[in-house]
Design a protein around this motif. Structure first.
Motif, PDB file in Angstrom:
ATOM      1  N   GLU A 113      29.202  24.166 -17.005  1.00 23.23           N
ATOM      2  CA  GLU A 113      30.173  25.341 -17.177  1.00 23.23           C
ATOM      3  C   GLU A 113      31.112  25.529 -18.435  1.00 23.23           C
ATOM      4  OE1 GLU A 113      30.021  28.322 -16.666  1.00 23.23           O
ATOM      5  OE2 GLU A 113      30.097  29.135 -14.504  1.00 23.23           O
ATOM      6  N   ASP A 114      31.009  26.547 -18.941  1.00 23.34           N
ATOM      7  CA  ASP A 114      32.089  26.716 -20.207  1.00 23.34           C
ATOM      8  C   ASP A 114      33.524  26.668 -19.495  1.00 23.34           C
ATOM      9  OD1 ASP A 114      31.043  29.110 -19.120  1.00 23.34           O
ATOM     10  OD2 ASP A 114      32.161  30.369 -20.613  1.00 23.34           O
ATOM     11  N   ILE A 115      33.776  27.740 -18.399  1.00 24.83           N
ATOM     12  CA  ILE A 115      34.877  27.793 -17.769  1.00 24.83           C
ATOM     13  C   ILE A 115      35.079  28.144 -16.290  1.00 24.83           C
ATOM     14  CG2 ILE A 115      34.993  30.240 -18.316  1.00 24.83           C
ATOM     15  CD1 ILE A 115      38.172  30.026 -19.003  1.00 24.83           C
ATOM     16  N   VAL A 116      35.905  27.215 -15.540  1.00 24.95           N
ATOM     17  CA  VAL A 116      36.060  27.472 -14.063  1.00 24.95           C
ATOM     18  C   VAL A 116      37.388  28.331 -13.841  1.00 24.95           C
ATOM     19  CG1 VAL A 116      36.594  26.960 -11.768  1.00 24.95           C
ATOM     20  CG2 VAL A 116      34.819  25.541 -13.345  1.00 24.95           C
ATOM     21  N   ASP A 117      36.987  29.956 -13.539  1.00 20.47           N
ATOM     22  CA  ASP A 117      38.391  30.785 -13.628  1.00 20.47           C
ATOM     23  C   ASP A 117      38.796  30.918 -12.144  1.00 20.47           C
ATOM     24  OD1 ASP A 117      40.020  33.037 -13.730  1.00 20.47           O
ATOM     25  OD2 ASP A 117      39.034  33.833 -15.370  1.00 20.47           O
ATOM     26  N   ARG A 174      36.920  41.199 -10.260  1.00 18.25           N
ATOM     27  CA  ARG A 174      35.975  40.671  -9.922  1.00 18.25           C
ATOM     28  C   ARG A 174      35.845  40.640  -8.308  1.00 18.25           C
ATOM     29  NH1 ARG A 174      33.847  35.839 -13.902  1.00 18.25           N
ATOM     30  NH2 ARG A 174      33.315  37.303 -15.378  1.00 18.25           N
ATOM     31  N   VAL A 192      24.977  26.910 -17.354  1.00 17.37           N
ATOM     32  CA  VAL A 192      25.215  28.646 -16.648  1.00 17.37           C
ATOM     33  C   VAL A 192      25.286  29.298 -17.914  1.00 17.37           C
ATOM     34  CG1 VAL A 192      26.510  29.931 -15.111  1.00 17.37           C
ATOM     35  CG2 VAL A 192      26.460  27.337 -14.762  1.00 17.37           C
ATOM     36  N   LEU A 193      24.384  30.358 -18.118  1.00 16.11           N
ATOM     37  CA  LEU A 193      24.362  31.453 -18.900  1.00 16.11           C
ATOM     38  C   LEU A 193      25.415  32.517 -18.774  1.00 16.11           C
ATOM     39  CD1 LEU A 193      20.342  31.437 -19.654  1.00 16.11           C
ATOM     40  CD2 LEU A 193      22.313  30.295 -21.457  1.00 16.11           C
ATOM     41  N   LYS A 194      25.811  33.086 -20.026  1.00 13.78           N
ATOM     42  CA  LYS A 194      25.695  32.591 -21.246  1.00 13.78           C
ATOM     43  C   LYS A 194      26.597  31.448 -21.902  1.00 13.78           C
ATOM     44  CE  LYS A 194      24.364  37.298 -22.835  1.00 13.78           C
ATOM     45  NZ  LYS A 194      24.748  38.316 -23.843  1.00 13.78           N
ATOM     46  N   GLY A 195      27.727  31.457 -21.329  1.00 15.91           N
ATOM     47  CA  GLY A 195      28.779  30.751 -21.843  1.00 15.91           C
ATOM     48  C   GLY A 195      28.656  29.207 -22.031  1.00 15.91           C
ATOM     49  N   ASP A 220      33.157  34.577 -24.736  1.00 18.44           N
ATOM     50  CA  ASP A 220      33.339  35.901 -25.566  1.00 18.44           C
ATOM     51  C   ASP A 220      34.381  36.817 -24.829  1.00 18.44           C
ATOM     52  OD1 ASP A 220      31.883  36.248 -22.792  1.00 18.44           O
ATOM     53  OD2 ASP A 220      31.190  38.451 -23.687  1.00 18.44           O
ATOM     54  N   SER A 257      28.465  38.406 -11.756  1.00 19.08           N
ATOM     55  CA  SER A 257      29.524  38.724 -10.918  1.00 19.08           C
ATOM     56  C   SER A 257      29.777  39.996 -10.511  1.00 19.08           C
ATOM     57  CB  SER A 257      31.148  38.306 -11.371  1.00 19.08           C
ATOM     58  OG  SER A 257      30.795  36.943 -12.004  1.00 19.08           O
ATOM     59  N   ARG A 285      31.973  34.686 -29.522  1.00 19.50           N
ATOM     60  CA  ARG A 285      31.127  33.680 -28.831  1.00 19.50           C
ATOM     61  C   ARG A 285      30.923  32.422 -29.412  1.00 19.50           C
ATOM     62  NH1 ARG A 285      29.134  34.157 -23.494  1.00 19.50           N
ATOM     63  NH2 ARG A 285      28.532  36.382 -23.303  1.00 19.50           N
ATOM     64  N   HIS A 338      34.697  31.219  -8.115  1.00 19.17           N
ATOM     65  CA  HIS A 338      33.654  31.647  -7.275  1.00 19.17           C
ATOM     66  C   HIS A 338      32.040  31.610  -7.735  1.00 19.17           C
ATOM     67  CE1 HIS A 338      36.261  33.807  -4.474  1.00 19.17           C
ATOM     68  NE2 HIS A 338      36.781  34.379  -5.582  1.00 19.17           N
ATOM     69  N   THR A 339      32.028  31.526  -9.196  1.00 20.23           N
ATOM     70  CA  THR A 339      30.627  31.032  -9.822  1.00 20.23           C
ATOM     71  C   THR A 339      30.275  29.629  -9.589  1.00 20.23           C
ATOM     72  OG1 THR A 339      31.188  32.683 -11.503  1.00 20.23           O
ATOM     73  CG2 THR A 339      29.279  31.149 -11.909  1.00 20.23           C
TER      74      THR A 339
HETATM   75  C1  PRP Z   1      32.033  33.428 -17.050  1.00 22.70           C
HETATM   76  C2  PRP Z   1      32.075  31.769 -17.318  1.00 22.70           C
HETATM   77  C3  PRP Z   1      31.513  31.449 -15.701  1.00 22.70           C
HETATM   78  C4  PRP Z   1      32.397  32.400 -15.165  1.00 22.70           C
HETATM   79  C5  PRP Z   1      33.624  31.560 -14.312  1.00 22.70           C
HETATM   80  O1  PRP Z   1      31.114  33.789 -17.095  1.00 22.70           O
HETATM   81  O2  PRP Z   1      30.985  31.146 -18.024  1.00 22.70           O
HETATM   82  O3  PRP Z   1      30.210  31.133 -15.461  1.00 22.70           O
HETATM   83  O4  PRP Z   1      32.811  33.350 -15.611  1.00 22.70           O
HETATM   84  O5  PRP Z   1      34.312  32.759 -13.850  1.00 22.70           O
HETATM   85  P1  PRP Z   1      34.883  32.662 -12.143  1.00 22.70           P
HETATM   86  O6  PRP Z   1      35.215  31.002 -12.156  1.00 22.70           O
HETATM   87  O7  PRP Z   1      35.801  33.607 -12.087  1.00 22.70           O
HETATM   88  O8  PRP Z   1      33.824  32.783 -11.445  1.00 22.70           O
HETATM   89  P2  PRP Z   1      30.851  35.355 -17.571  1.00 22.70           P
HETATM   90  O9  PRP Z   1      30.618  36.087 -16.136  1.00 22.70           O
HETATM   91  O10 PRP Z   1      31.827  35.948 -18.304  1.00 22.70           O
HETATM   92  O11 PRP Z   1      29.556  35.521 -18.232  1.00 22.70           O
HETATM   93  P3  PRP Z   1      28.908  35.005 -19.600  1.00 22.70           P
HETATM   94  O12 PRP Z   1      28.816  33.504 -19.459  1.00 22.70           O
HETATM   95  O13 PRP Z   1      27.442  35.360 -19.533  1.00 22.70           O
HETATM   96  O14 PRP Z   1      29.875  35.585 -20.822  1.00 22.70           O
END
Ligand code: PRP
Length: 175
Positions: free
Chosen positions: A97-101, A74, A39-42, A157, A67, A163, A104-105
């Motif tokens: 994925e780099d991160i699940v916050d 968000r 999942v770009l870019k992270g 980032d 988002s 990044r 939603h993504t």
């Molecule tokens: C970040 C990360 C995930 C998403 C997670 O992407 O890479 O895709 O947020 O967030 P969530 O769990 O709250 O949905 P970001 O929108 O920062 O874009 P990037 O990867 O291009 O920097």
């Protein structure tokens, strides 16, 4: 500006990526080609390291989402801005994925990819902010659980900065 404070060092990331790659290689042995969807870019750095340590047949796809935000908050709505290039029907898919916050993504991506009749869809994330996750998502292969900190580096980032740091650092965006 000083470098961000280290939360997870380069060595710790490397060791954890090795473990994840071994586990994934074991779980998908004899299952045919695995489609890694970054999942770009992270996710680009994590995906590059993880994919090179797998010992199973695999190929790489990328996907990009955006988002919707109200100010800096968000809304939870996610929009696909770049799709994979090949059909995933009948394939085993691992979303990287780099991160699940908020979650939603990944929640959106799992549902979207599942509707395309793959053999399976699982998730792999380097980081999970468990206490911030608002939807029911399960990360099948997780690097590290972290708290509610603003993290940068290894693909993540802050306004496109930091990044490419080789480690995961913490910043205070109000500084
Ligand atoms: C970040 C990360 C995930 C998403 C997670 O992407 O890479 O895709 O947020 O967030 P969530 O769990 O709250 O949905 P970001 O929108 O920062 O874009 P990037 O990867 O291009 O920097």
């Amino acid at each position: 500006m000083p470098n961000p404070k280290t939360l997870i060092s380069e060595d710790e990331i490397k060791a954890r990526v090795d473990v994840l790659a071994s586990q994934i290689s074991l779980d998908y042995a004899d299952k045919g080609e695995l489609v890694l969807v970054g999942v770009l870019k992270g996710a680009f750095i994590f995906l590059a390291d993880l994919s090179r340590r797998l010992s199973i047949p695999r190929y790489i796809e990328f996907i990009a989402v955006s988002s919707y935000e109200h100010g800096s908050v968000r809304s939870g709505a996610v929009r696909l801005v770049m799709d994979v290039r090949r059909s995933i029907e009948g394939k085993h898919v691992l979303v990287v994925e780099d991160i699940v916050d908020t979650g939603h993504t990944i929640h959106y991506l799992i549902n979207m990819l599942k509707s395309r009749k793959p053999a399976s869809v699982r998730t792999c994330a380097l980081l999970h902010k468990e206490h911030k996750t608002e939807v029911d998502v399960h990360v099948d292969y997780l690097g590290f659980k972290i708290g509610d900190e603003w993290v940068v580096g290894y693909g993540l980032d802050y306004a496109e900065k930091d990044r490419t740091l080789p480690y995961i650092g913490v910043i205070d965006p109000t500084d």
